[in-house]
Design an enzyme around this catalytic site. Structure first.
Site, PDB file in Angstrom:
ATOM      1  N   LYS A 183      14.147   3.508 -11.847  1.00  0.00           N
ATOM      2  CA  LYS A 183      13.112   3.606 -10.827  1.00  0.00           C
ATOM      3  C   LYS A 183      13.135   2.388  -9.912  1.00  0.00           C
ATOM      4  CE  LYS A 183       8.143   3.777 -10.063  1.00  0.00           C
ATOM      5  NZ  LYS A 183       6.783   3.782 -10.650  1.00  0.00           N
ATOM      6  N   ASP A 231       0.878  -1.154   0.000  1.00  0.00           N
ATOM      7  CA  ASP A 231       0.000   0.000   0.000  1.00  0.00           C
ATOM      8  C   ASP A 231       0.917   1.205   0.000  1.00  0.00           C
ATOM      9  OD1 ASP A 231      -2.871   0.597  -0.054  1.00  0.00           O
ATOM     10  OD2 ASP A 231      -2.373   1.881   1.639  1.00  0.00           O
ATOM     11  N   ASP A 291       4.213   9.625 -10.736  1.00  0.00           N
ATOM     12  CA  ASP A 291       5.609   9.623 -11.186  1.00  0.00           C
ATOM     13  C   ASP A 291       5.987  10.842 -12.029  1.00  0.00           C
ATOM     14  OD1 ASP A 291       5.975   7.259  -9.845  1.00  0.00           O
ATOM     15  OD2 ASP A 291       6.119   5.994 -11.632  1.00  0.00           O
ATOM     16  N   HIS A 310      10.567   3.838  -3.608  1.00  0.00           N
ATOM     17  CA  HIS A 310      10.063   3.501  -2.279  1.00  0.00           C
ATOM     18  C   HIS A 310       9.787   2.007  -2.159  1.00  0.00           C
ATOM     19  CE1 HIS A 310       6.966   4.529  -5.110  1.00  0.00           C
ATOM     20  NE2 HIS A 310       5.961   4.215  -4.323  1.00  0.00           N
TER      21      HIS A 310
END
Length: 199
Positions: A179, A69, A155, A184
């Site tokens: 990326k 999430d 993004d 994250h």
């Protein structure tokens, strides 16, 4: 022999992104998409929603289940959109409308105050019931306009920190490999590594 682990999402972008991240560090694991019923994500934190999804996928498939999430947290907005990132512009889950609304809300905010973080919380739920949660944070700021055809979601307006001054790019201008090495989700997955090693 490859071992399967299910990713609790119907989002093909996330499946592909996780597949590439996992393949780089654990080539013995195969990430498969989830084809079961989508649970109601009624948690108010990333961790709560990740666990809801991972529990549902583990129960439905009998496989170890990962669920992510994630969202964008803007400092000047008190951490919003946060868990509401996917629905920021309404229940249609329209990525472009979400991005445009966020840009509009920040239209009068000067660059030094446009700091934000992408946050990813990953839950790992095993068929036996064991549960683990890790988090990855990717700091940066938001551009004044979308730029770049790559990535998805927010993004094209997210400019990560630690880029050469004068050569900063939005994640929409990054390659998928760039990326996947820095995001994250990659950071959360790095924290998850020791737990996956025990599978």
């Amino acid at each position: 022999m490859s071992r399967r682990i299910v990713l609790a999402t119907h989002n093909p972008h996330k499946v592909e992104e996780f597949h590439e991240i996992v393949r780089a560090t654990r080539p013995d694991l195969t990430v498969v998409g989830y084809d079961g019923p989508e649970p109601v994500e009624d948690g108010v934190t990333f961790a709560a929603n990740a666990l809801i999804k991972a529990r549902a996928a583990a129960a439905h498939t009998g496989l170890p289940a990962l669920a992510d999430d994630s969202g964008i947290c803007v400092d000047v907005l008190g951490g919003s959109p946060g868990v509401f990132s996917a629905y920021w512009a309404g229940h249609r889950k329209d990525a472009r409308a979400n991005l445009d609304l966020l840009l509009d809300q920040l239209s009068d905010v000067a660059d030094p105050h446009r700091t934000a973080q992408f946050v990813s919380t990953i839950a790992l739920v095993l068929p036996g019931g064991a549960e683990h949660v890790v988090e990855g944070v990717w700091p940066g700021r938001l551009a004044a306009a979308a730029d770049g055809p790559g990535g998805f979601g927010y993004d094209p307006i997210f400019v990560p920190d630690d880029q050469p001054r004068g050569a900063e790019r939005t994640v929409g201008q990054w390659s998928a490999a760039e990326k996947n090495a820095a995001s994250h989700r990659a950071r959360a997955f790095e924290a998850l590594g020791p737990l996956l090693a025990a599978l």
